[in-house]
Every structure is written in C-alpha cells, then in structure tokens.
Scaffold this motif. Structure first.
Motif, PDB file in Angstrom:
ATOM      1  N   PHE A   1       0.795  -1.221   0.000  1.00  0.00           N
ATOM      2  CA  PHE A   1       0.000   0.000   0.000  1.00  0.00           C
ATOM      3  C   PHE A   1       0.832   1.278   0.000  1.00  0.00           C
ATOM      4  N   THR A   2       2.105   1.220   0.341  1.00  0.00           N
ATOM      5  CA  THR A   2       2.882   2.452   0.510  1.00  0.00           C
ATOM      6  C   THR A   2       4.061   2.594  -0.449  1.00  0.00           C
ATOM      7  N   ILE A   3       4.472   1.509  -1.117  1.00  0.00           N
ATOM      8  CA  ILE A   3       5.637   1.579  -2.002  1.00  0.00           C
ATOM      9  C   ILE A   3       5.204   1.207  -3.417  1.00  0.00           C
ATOM     10  N   PRO A   4       5.309   2.109  -4.374  1.00  0.00           N
ATOM     11  CA  PRO A   4       4.983   1.755  -5.768  1.00  0.00           C
ATOM     12  C   PRO A   4       5.891   0.646  -6.279  1.00  0.00           C
ATOM     13  N   PHE A   5       5.330  -0.188  -7.125  1.00  0.00           N
ATOM     14  CA  PHE A   5       6.092  -1.332  -7.615  1.00  0.00           C
ATOM     15  C   PHE A   5       7.304  -0.885  -8.427  1.00  0.00           C
TER      16      PHE A   5
ATOM     17  N   LEU B   1       8.319  -7.314 -13.590  1.00  0.00           N
ATOM     18  CA  LEU B   1       7.524  -6.232 -14.162  1.00  0.00           C
ATOM     19  C   LEU B   1       6.429  -6.769 -15.075  1.00  0.00           C
ATOM     20  N   LEU B   2       6.760  -7.757 -15.906  1.00  0.00           N
ATOM     21  CA  LEU B   2       5.761  -8.339 -16.792  1.00  0.00           C
ATOM     22  C   LEU B   2       4.662  -9.055 -16.004  1.00  0.00           C
ATOM     23  N   MET B   3       5.050  -9.805 -14.973  1.00  0.00           N
ATOM     24  CA  MET B   3       4.056 -10.491 -14.149  1.00  0.00           C
ATOM     25  C   MET B   3       3.135  -9.491 -13.473  1.00  0.00           C
ATOM     26  N   TYR B   4       3.706  -8.417 -12.953  1.00  0.00           N
ATOM     27  CA  TYR B   4       2.899  -7.392 -12.289  1.00  0.00           C
ATOM     28  C   TYR B   4       1.920  -6.746 -13.276  1.00  0.00           C
ATOM     29  N   ARG B   5       2.402  -6.491 -14.486  1.00  0.00           N
ATOM     30  CA  ARG B   5       1.556  -5.881 -15.496  1.00  0.00           C
ATOM     31  C   ARG B   5       0.421  -6.806 -15.899  1.00  0.00           C
TER      32      ARG B   5
END
Length: 271
Positions: free
Chosen positions: A146-150, A171-175
C-alpha cells in the motif's frame, strides 16, 4: 479494487518518504515477526496496522477487504492442524499410553465409523502460533503493497544488483496481473448484464464461458502489448523512470527504530 491498490501506493500519506526507508522498516519487522512469539507477533500486527491505516491513511474498508481475502487461504489450512484422527475397533489396536495421551490432549471429539476425530490442545496451540505469525507477516507485506509503488521496488532491486532478467519478469508479471483481472471484470459484468447468473444451470454455463473467453482475451491483450513494445523500440530491457522527489523523515525513522527495539526487548522477556 485492484486498480485502487496500485493507486494507493502513489497517493498514500507516506508517499513522500523514501521507498528504501519504508522497505527497510517493513523487512525489519518482518524478520522479527518470523522469529518472535505470538504476543510479540500480535503487537507487530497492531503496530503495522497503525502505520498502514493511521499514518498512510489507507481506508479501513479497503485494507480489511484485502486482509480478509488473504485470511481465507490461511483459514483453509487450519482444519489439518486442529483435527486429529485415531482408529478404534475394527481390527485396529491402540496402545494404553496412546489412549492416555489422547485423553490429556483432546479438547473434544466424535466417532465416525472406526475413527475417532478430535481437536487436540497441541494442534490448537500450533494453529494459534501459525495464525499470529501469518497475520504479523501479512501486515508487513501489506504495508509494502500500500505504501511503495512497484516501480520504486524495482528501482531498489536494481540498485542492489539483482539480475535484469528477473526484474523484467517481475515487471511483466505485475503488469499482466492487472490485465488478467481487467479482462475478467469486463467479462463478468457483461454476463451479469445479460442475466448469465440467474439460475444454477446458467451460472455454470457462464463460468465455463468466462474461463474460455478469459484465455482468449488474455492472449489477445498479450499480443497487443507485445506489438506496442515493438512499436516503441523495445531493446530487451525495461527502463523504469521516476520523477517523484522524496524527503527523509527523522521523526518516522526514530519512531520505527524505537518500536523495533521495543519489540526485541519485549521478545527477550520470553526467552
């Protein structure tokens, strides 16, 4: 809700703090939670909730909803710890010392066929320890979520010399988590608008259709994403750029340091 989770990481009231400061604080409390006793873990759970809900100003409904979803997976593992089974009769022989041990350890049970199912005291204690440890660790991870952008997390990992291939995969998994959820939400809303869940039979048909279309639509979105990367001259490595300026907070640093020291002192009393 998944879009809001990403938005809170950029709009919370701790957004001006350096990501490394917040990450070190969360990882330190996480390490203490993994090694501490249940009372210390309960204190960590309450303290991290104060940081996330009180300091970061994350809405309690959103935080509680995410915590409830995570807790469902925790609760599904508890019956295996709480319930024990012991054969009786039917050719099975139980030693006298085993019967005595069951009597001292059992909190109640019932007979089903040739098996005696009971809730054990040791299993209850073990389940309580696992629940408290899991909740304490979840609170630390939710603070990071909740407090740190990926993107800032990836920047920190890049500074720590993590392999670029792993960072690109993260990054791809998060996207694609967001792409997958977005497609599932659109299909579900379309089916609801057409009355696809009115009866049990239509509900099963709609779920099967949703699963099939979800694969097709996700592959289509993946192809569009790949074409977009090619059109923008993707060279095999993602570059994350951030224009956010951060300000180190001595007040939060002192509070987190004193809190962690207090947790360690509190834990040493149980040793």
């Amino acid at each position: 809700m998944h879009h809001h989770l990403d938005a809170y990481a950029y709009t919370n009231h701790l957004k001006q703090l350096p990501p490394l400061q917040k990450l070190l604080f969360a990882l330190t409390t996480l390490a203490i939670a993994l090694l501490a006793h249940p009372l210390t873990q309960a204190a960590i759970f309450v303290w991290l909730n104060l940081w996330t809900i009180g300091y970061a100003r994350i809405p309690i409904k959103v935080y509680g909803r995410v915590l409830a979803v995570v807790s469902i997976f925790l609760l599904t593992s508890l019956p295996a710890l709480l319930i024990n089974a012991m054969p009786q009769g039917g050719g099975y022989a139980i030693a006298l010392d085993e019967i005595t041990a069951i009597g001292h350890n059992s909190l109640g049970g019932l007979v089903i066929g040739n098996w005696y199912l009971f809730v054990s005291y040791s299993g209850l204690m073990q389940a309580m320890e696992i629940v408290m440890r899991s909740l304490a660790c979840f609170s630390c991870l939710l603070f990071i979520l909740f407090t740190i952008p990926f993107a800032e997390l990836l920047s920190i990992l890049r500074q720590c010399r993590f392999p670029p291939v792993l960072l690109d995969l993260l990054l791809l998994m998060y996207r694609f988590v967001f792409l997958f959820l977005d497609v599932a939400t659109q299909l579900h809303l379309a089916q609801q608008a057409r009355g696809g869940y009115r009866t049990r039979q239509r509900w099963m048909q709609s779920v099967a259709l949703l699963a099939g279309q979800l694969v097709v639509r996700s592959l289509q979105r993946y192809q569009q994403f790949s074409l977009g990367l090619t059109a923008r001259g993707f060279n095999g490595q993602f570059q994350v750029y951030s224009t956010q300026s951060y300000h180190y907070s001595q007040r939060y640093a002192i509070e987190s340091l004193l809190g962690c020291i207090g947790l360690v002192i509190f834990e040493l009393k149980f040793r």
